[in-house]
Design an enzyme around this catalytic site. Structure first.
Site, PDB file in Angstrom:
ATOM      1  N   LYS A   1       0.599  -1.163  -0.084  1.00 23.01           N
ATOM      2  CA  LYS A   1       0.285   0.137   0.085  1.00 23.01           C
ATOM      3  C   LYS A   1       0.936   1.340   0.015  1.00 23.01           C
ATOM      4  O   LYS A   1       2.202   1.378   0.154  1.00 23.01           O
ATOM      5  CB  LYS A   1      -0.728   0.142   1.187  1.00 23.01           C
ATOM      6  CG  LYS A   1      -0.083   0.060   2.333  1.00 23.01           C
ATOM      7  CD  LYS A   1      -1.373   0.349   3.549  1.00 23.01           C
ATOM      8  CE  LYS A   1      -2.310  -0.506   3.667  1.00 23.01           C
ATOM      9  NZ  LYS A   1      -3.173  -0.506   5.128  1.00 23.01           N
TER      10      LYS A   1
ATOM     11  N   LYS B   1      -7.110  -5.961  -2.662  1.00 23.84           N
ATOM     12  CA  LYS B   1      -8.192  -5.309  -1.468  1.00 23.84           C
ATOM     13  C   LYS B   1      -8.583  -3.959  -2.358  1.00 23.84           C
ATOM     14  O   LYS B   1      -7.955  -2.958  -2.894  1.00 23.84           O
ATOM     15  CB  LYS B   1      -7.364  -4.831  -0.374  1.00 23.84           C
ATOM     16  CG  LYS B   1      -6.838  -6.193   0.323  1.00 23.84           C
ATOM     17  CD  LYS B   1      -6.021  -5.764   1.258  1.00 23.84           C
ATOM     18  CE  LYS B   1      -6.192  -4.703   2.209  1.00 23.84           C
ATOM     19  NZ  LYS B   1      -5.159  -4.425   3.139  1.00 23.84           N
TER      20      LYS B   1
END
EC number: 4.2.3.153
Length: 250
Positions: A29, A87
């Site tokens: 991320k 995700k």
């Protein structure tokens, strides 16, 4: 319970590789772009190359708007770059129907490319602060879209935590609903070692952390430390053993 660790780049991924025996999933991320901020495709590729082949790499697609086509392309990009867990933070989805539209596009795009890809629909425990879908709607959204897991995180990283917004009994209901839908339940949001007893008790499948394994507990200024990953995993294992032994002792 699986341990998902979120490095912000290749340097931290190498720290995760050093501690690979203590973690289960490496999650790519970009924290400075949000709770589920998306990193660059080349960073996903570099991290995939840096961590052991037997460790799945997860990638966040971002705190996404209600733009199903845009999000589907982004999700496919993450899969092409080497992520097996995808995700999606449903930040801009105000209704379950909007969230389902987004997630159906992601599931089709990703699984047409790689059938064994694992798609995670992620909502926010502090949804009331940003106007997105109710946290407890996530399991049904994920099920109806054909995703594999439902996740809760926190959208606003201001020191408040998962249990500040959805108390343990609410998280237990989230896990129950996910399991009833045939999904894995993932929980994150400034989770600390002190939360592990509760997370274990309610049946959490995946716990996601960053700050808890960074220097000083700081997800932004701190860096992931292998010794902190090992210590967090040791606490996970201790609570798992205690929970498993409890029925036999009673």
């Amino acid at each position: 319970m699986l341990l998902l660790i979120s490095p912000d780049g290749v340097e931290e991924a190498l720290a995760c590789a050093t501690a690979a025996e203590h973690l289960d999933i490496v999650d790519v991320k970009k924290p400075d772009e949000g709770s589920l901020g998306a990193n660059f495709p080349w960073v996903i590729r570099e991290i995939r190359a840096a961590v052991p082949a037997d460790k799945p790499v997860s990638a966040t697609v971002g705190d996404v708007p209600y733009k199903p086509g845009t999000v589907a392309q982004a999700a496919l990009g993450a899969a092409v770059s080497g992520a097996t867990y995808i995700k999606v933070g449903l930040y801009g989805c105000a209704t379950p129907d909007q969230a389902i539209d987004v997630m159906r596009g992601v599931v089709r795009a990703v699984k047409d490319f790689r059938a064994d890809a694992f798609v995670v629909a992620s909502g926010y425990a502090d949804a009331h602060r940003i106007g997105c879908v109710n946290p407890l709607a996530l399991p049904d959204i994920a099920r109806r879209a054909g995703a594999d897991a439902a996740m809760l995180d926190t959208a606003i990283k201001d020191g408040t935590r998962l249990f500040d917004h959805v108390p343990p009994e609410g998280c237990a209901e989230f896990v129950r609903l996910a399991h009833e839908a045939g999904l894995l339940a993932a929980l994150a949001g400034s989770v600390k070692a002190a939360d592990l007893a509760t997370l274990t008790r309610i049946g959490t499948d995946i716990v996601g952390v960053r700050g808890a394994v960074c220097e000083g507990g700081d997800r932004d200024a701190g860096r992931i430390q292998p010794r902190l990953v090992a210590a967090f995993r040791a606490e996970m294992d201790r609570h798992a053993r205690a929970f498993a032994a409890a029925p036999a002792a009673s």
